[in-house]
Design an enzyme around this catalytic site. Structure first.
Site, PDB file in Angstrom:
ATOM      1  N   PHE A  41      60.163  37.633  98.694  1.00  0.00           N
ATOM      2  CA  PHE A  41      61.193  39.126  98.081  1.00  0.00           C
ATOM      3  C   PHE A  41      60.339  40.201  99.104  1.00  0.00           C
ATOM      4  O   PHE A  41      60.965  41.160  99.740  1.00  0.00           O
ATOM      5  CB  PHE A  41      61.285  39.171  97.190  1.00  0.00           C
ATOM      6  CG  PHE A  41      62.484  39.008  96.475  1.00  0.00           C
ATOM      7  CD1 PHE A  41      63.367  38.652  96.664  1.00  0.00           C
ATOM      8  CD2 PHE A  41      62.441  37.306  96.107  1.00  0.00           C
ATOM      9  CE1 PHE A  41      64.748  37.739  96.559  1.00  0.00           C
ATOM     10  CE2 PHE A  41      62.827  36.181  95.485  1.00  0.00           C
ATOM     11  CZ  PHE A  41      64.735  36.352  95.483  1.00  0.00           C
ATOM     12  N   VAL A  98      47.398  31.791 106.083  1.00  0.00           N
ATOM     13  CA  VAL A  98      46.360  32.949 106.044  1.00  0.00           C
ATOM     14  C   VAL A  98      45.019  32.373 104.963  1.00  0.00           C
ATOM     15  O   VAL A  98      45.600  32.160 104.059  1.00  0.00           O
ATOM     16  CB  VAL A  98      46.867  34.700 106.109  1.00  0.00           C
ATOM     17  CG1 VAL A  98      44.833  34.909 106.188  1.00  0.00           C
ATOM     18  CG2 VAL A  98      48.084  34.668 106.608  1.00  0.00           C
ATOM     19  N   GLU A 144      66.227  27.826  81.869  1.00  0.00           N
ATOM     20  CA  GLU A 144      67.336  27.518  82.123  1.00  0.00           C
ATOM     21  C   GLU A 144      66.680  25.487  83.236  1.00  0.00           C
ATOM     22  O   GLU A 144      68.086  24.939  82.985  1.00  0.00           O
ATOM     23  CB  GLU A 144      67.291  28.076  83.839  1.00  0.00           C
ATOM     24  CG  GLU A 144      67.849  29.538  83.431  1.00  0.00           C
ATOM     25  CD  GLU A 144      67.380  30.772  84.828  1.00  0.00           C
ATOM     26  OE1 GLU A 144      68.233  31.668  84.810  1.00  0.00           O
ATOM     27  OE2 GLU A 144      67.288  30.126  85.668  1.00  0.00           O
ATOM     28  N   ALA A 156      62.015  39.473  91.512  1.00  0.00           N
ATOM     29  CA  ALA A 156      62.180  40.038  92.434  1.00  0.00           C
ATOM     30  C   ALA A 156      62.509  41.429  92.798  1.00  0.00           C
ATOM     31  O   ALA A 156      62.357  41.979  93.352  1.00  0.00           O
ATOM     32  CB  ALA A 156      63.315  38.887  92.607  1.00  0.00           C
TER      33      ALA A 156
HETATM   34  C1  LIG Z   1      61.036  28.991  89.373  1.00  0.00           C
HETATM   35  C2  LIG Z   1      61.111  30.194  89.826  1.00  0.00           C
HETATM   36  C3  LIG Z   1      62.647  31.085  89.065  1.00  0.00           C
HETATM   37  C4  LIG Z   1      62.624  32.095  88.892  1.00  0.00           C
HETATM   38  N1  LIG Z   1      63.225  32.655  88.272  1.00  0.00           N
HETATM   39  C5  LIG Z   1      63.363  34.234  88.588  1.00  0.00           C
HETATM   40  C6  LIG Z   1      64.555  35.067  88.148  1.00  0.00           C
HETATM   41  O1  LIG Z   1      65.446  34.961  87.250  1.00  0.00           O
HETATM   42  N2  LIG Z   1      64.846  36.454  88.462  1.00  0.00           N
HETATM   43  C7  LIG Z   1      63.231  37.626  89.303  1.00  0.00           C
HETATM   44  O2  LIG Z   1      63.533  38.509  88.816  1.00  0.00           O
HETATM   45  N3  LIG Z   1      62.587  37.208  89.687  1.00  0.00           N
HETATM   46  C8  LIG Z   1      62.178  35.284  88.945  1.00  0.00           C
HETATM   47  N4  LIG Z   1      61.390  34.816  89.821  1.00  0.00           N
HETATM   48  C9  LIG Z   1      60.019  35.210  89.950  1.00  0.00           C
HETATM   49  C10 LIG Z   1      60.960  35.914  92.223  1.00  0.00           C
HETATM   50  O3  LIG Z   1      60.765  34.702  92.608  1.00  0.00           O
HETATM   51  C11 LIG Z   1      59.421  36.233  91.405  1.00  0.00           C
HETATM   52  O4  LIG Z   1      59.259  37.603  91.450  1.00  0.00           O
HETATM   53  C12 LIG Z   1      59.272  36.953  93.524  1.00  0.00           C
HETATM   54  O5  LIG Z   1      59.813  35.911  94.162  1.00  0.00           O
HETATM   55  C13 LIG Z   1      58.618  37.376  94.120  1.00  0.00           C
HETATM   56  O6  LIG Z   1      58.749  38.081  95.514  1.00  0.00           O
HETATM   57  P1  LIG Z   1      57.453  37.966  96.691  1.00  0.00           P
HETATM   58  O7  LIG Z   1      57.859  38.779  98.206  1.00  0.00           O
HETATM   59  O8  LIG Z   1      56.029  38.361  96.115  1.00  0.00           O
HETATM   60  O9  LIG Z   1      56.573  36.626  96.668  1.00  0.00           O
HETATM   61  P2  LIG Z   1      57.182  35.143  96.978  1.00  0.00           P
HETATM   62  O10 LIG Z   1      58.975  35.274  97.358  1.00  0.00           O
HETATM   63  O11 LIG Z   1      56.267  34.532  96.435  1.00  0.00           O
HETATM   64  O12 LIG Z   1      56.569  35.696  98.499  1.00  0.00           O
HETATM   65  C14 LIG Z   1      55.559  35.011  99.155  1.00  0.00           C
HETATM   66  C15 LIG Z   1      55.490  34.227 100.391  1.00  0.00           C
HETATM   67  O13 LIG Z   1      54.418  34.517 101.348  1.00  0.00           O
HETATM   68  C16 LIG Z   1      53.708  33.447 101.070  1.00  0.00           C
HETATM   69  N5  LIG Z   1      52.264  32.843 101.590  1.00  0.00           N
HETATM   70  C17 LIG Z   1      51.288  33.148 100.279  1.00  0.00           C
HETATM   71  N6  LIG Z   1      50.202  32.699 100.910  1.00  0.00           N
HETATM   72  C18 LIG Z   1      50.317  32.745 102.141  1.00  0.00           C
HETATM   73  C19 LIG Z   1      49.501  32.299 102.599  1.00  0.00           C
HETATM   74  N7  LIG Z   1      47.966  32.577 102.035  1.00  0.00           N
HETATM   75  N8  LIG Z   1      49.602  32.541 104.259  1.00  0.00           N
HETATM   76  C20 LIG Z   1      50.627  31.876 104.758  1.00  0.00           C
HETATM   77  N9  LIG Z   1      51.741  33.238 103.791  1.00  0.00           N
HETATM   78  C21 LIG Z   1      51.709  32.775 102.441  1.00  0.00           C
HETATM   79  C22 LIG Z   1      54.673  32.473 100.948  1.00  0.00           C
HETATM   80  O14 LIG Z   1      55.227  31.154 101.617  1.00  0.00           O
HETATM   81  C23 LIG Z   1      56.217  32.701 100.723  1.00  0.00           C
HETATM   82  O15 LIG Z   1      56.975  32.759 101.001  1.00  0.00           O
HETATM   83  C24 LIG Z   1      61.688  33.241  89.895  1.00  0.00           C
HETATM   84  C25 LIG Z   1      60.623  32.718  90.032  1.00  0.00           C
HETATM   85  C26 LIG Z   1      60.191  31.057  89.979  1.00  0.00           C
HETATM   86  C27 LIG Z   1      59.118  31.051  90.892  1.00  0.00           C
END
Ligand SMILES: Cc1cc2nc3c(=O)[nH]c(=O)nc-3n(C[C@H](O)[C@H](O)[C@H](O)COP(=O)(O)OP(=O)(O)OC[C@H]3O[C@@H](n4cnc5c(N)ncnc54)[C@H](O)[C@@H]3O)c2cc1C
Length: 427
Positions: free
Chosen positions: A18, A83, A174, A322
């Site tokens: 996200f 990475v 859920e 998110a």
């Molecule tokens: C089961 C579940 C249900 C959820 N439900 C909700 C909800 O209902 N409402 C809500 O607001 N939030 C929810 N969340 C939380 C929400 O999904 C996260 O807060 C959000 O995805 C965070 O976004 P982000 O971009 O920080 O990380 P992410 O979306 O996790 O993205 C991280 C990205 O980094 C990549 N990555 C990681 N390490 C490396 C590396 N070393 N090298 C290359 N790429 C890498 C991964 O592949 C991934 O694509 C939920 C989470 C889960 C697991």
């Protein structure tokens, strides 16, 4: 890494979740070169992972190709890369496909499951943080029922049909609700020669309520909904171990089960080179200031789950959800342009848009900043919001059609063991 050097400053983003995607979109029309690295070539909509695990949705309907999200943007490069290390002295990232220099680095690597150091639980339990993990869980659930049909040992059959979920947050709640609906609506039809009343779903929660971050009303209502669906909720109980057969807790309570789902915590997905020092918090997140700069660095930033931004309202950092990730990504895009143009950056202010969780058909709880409601209307709001934030028109259509179909037919079509899950159970 084969990326042309241009006269524009190079911004490397680690992670197409996200936060990373929202940042890349914001930078798309600017005079910068953006290189987005992710170990997957798709963006995952994690809030619907539990529906993949329970056969409600196909995995491709909650994933979206990162290249497609940013296909029309000039100066944008995507590389499928893991990475492995960040060299903060020489401004470069080390990956499994080569080394890349950066002018600015943004860590948006999200979070990973936190087992709190319990190696045996990690080895034997199921997590639900990625699409492959959700598919493993889907296979395991279905394989359990197939195996339960075959065994004449009643204890083994019970263990196969006993599901223990650790953690009463939105993910645990859920998943439990969806499993309860499978028990009620699908098992009797699919397995007429199995006594499906034996299937038990347990939530084990270490504190005195479920959905802890939500209002008391939402927590109580979710508990009522789950109890009506036949889910057992064990509060003030902490799971201490799971050897693949027996779950032990800090009380006399134990569970014999073939499936323990660990939804009890997450920690920042830190990367070597930026994983130790005064800027790493207890939850393994990177401490950032109000401009998302990692403490001690001017050109290294962190956004989303990996970033710990402490505010008066959130002394332990903004929630790992998110909305903070999307909002931070967007604001950082604006700030990076300001930084490059030598203008003052604008401090990030989180706009809390609320929290919600669904417990199943016609049942959800919604806490908005001004209104709190539960029940059928909350369920519609939950569905609308999730459809709205899904990336891609096709995905929205597919998910919508699936939901309508599942609602009318009381069905979950994707109950397929495509890739059997091999587990190492102690018999
Ligand atoms: C089961 C579940 C249900 C959820 N439900 C909700 C909800 O209902 N409402 C809500 O607001 N939030 C929810 N969340 C939380 C929400 O999904 C996260 O807060 C959000 O995805 C965070 O976004 P982000 O971009 O920080 O990380 P992410 O979306 O996790 O993205 C991280 C990205 O980094 C990549 N990555 C990681 N390490 C490396 C590396 N070393 N090298 C290359 N790429 C890498 C991964 O592949 C991934 O694509 C939920 C989470 C889960 C697991």
């Amino acid at each position: 890494m084969n990326i042309p050097r241009t006269s524009f400053p190079r911004i490397v983003i680690i992670g197409g979740g996200f936060a990373g995607v929202s940042l890349a979109k914001e930078l798309s029309k600017q005079e910068v070169q953006v290189v987005l690295l992710d170990k997957n070539n798709y963006h995952t909509f994690q809030p619907l992972l539990y529906q993949v695990s329970t056969g409600g949705l196909e995995p491709d309907s909650i994933a979206y190709p990162i290249r497609k999200i940013l296909k029309d943007f000039p100066n944008f490069h995507f590389r499928l890369a893991n990475v492995e290390e960040i060299n903060t002295l020489e401004n470069k990232v080390l990956t499994d496909i080569g080394v890349l220099k950066f002018d600015y680095l943004v860590v948006a690597s999200g979070a990973e499951t936190n087992y709190f150091g319990n190696a045996e639980v990690k080895k034997n339990s199921m997590a639900m943080k990625t699409i492959p993990e959700s598919l493993n869980l889907r296979s395991l659930i279905l394989e359990n029922f197939e195996e339960a049909l075959l065994t004449s040992d009643l204890n083994e059959r019970n263990a196969l049909m006993n599901f223990v979920i650790v953690g009463g947050g939105p993910t645990g709640v859920e998943l439990a609700g969806a499993l309860a609906e499978i028990k009620k609506g699908i098992l009797p039809k699919d397995y007429p020669d199995l006594d499906t009343r034996l299937a038990q779903i347990h939530i084990v929660q270490s504190s005195d309520c479920i959905l802890k971050g939500m209002s008391d009303k939402a927590s109580q209502k979710a508990e009522d909904f789950l109890e009506k669906l036949g889910v057992n909720i064990w509060k003030n109980v902490r799971v201490t171990n799971y050897d693949g057969k027996t779950v032990t807790t800090n009380t006399d309570l134990t569970f014999e089960t073939a499936t323990l789902v660990w939804a009890a915590g997450v920690k920042g997905a830190t990367i070597k080179g930026l994983d130790a020092g005064g800027f790493v918090t207890n939850g393994q997140r990177l401490l950032v200031n109000e401009f998302n700069q990692v403490k001690g660095f001017d050109t290294i930033f962190a956004v989303g789950d990996i970033a710990c931004m402490v505010t008066n309202e959130c002394p332990n950092g903004l929630p790992m959800m998110a909305q903070p990730a999307i909002q931070q990504g967007k604001q950082l895009g604006e700030n990076m342009v300001r930084l490059i143009e030598k203008k003052p950056m604008i401090p990030f202010v989180y706009k809390d848009k609320g929290v919600m969780a669904t417990i199943g058909r016609n049942k959800a709880v919604v806490d908005l900043p001004k209104f709190k409601f539960q029940g059928v209307f909350a369920w519609y709001v939950w569905m609308f919001v999730h459809l709205f934030f899904l990336i891609g028109f096709r995905n929205r259509m597919v998910v919508f059609i699936n939901w309508v179909y599942n609602y009318i037919r009381f069905d979950r079509e994707a109950r397929l063991i495509i890739r059997p899950y091999k587990r190492h159970l102690k018999k």
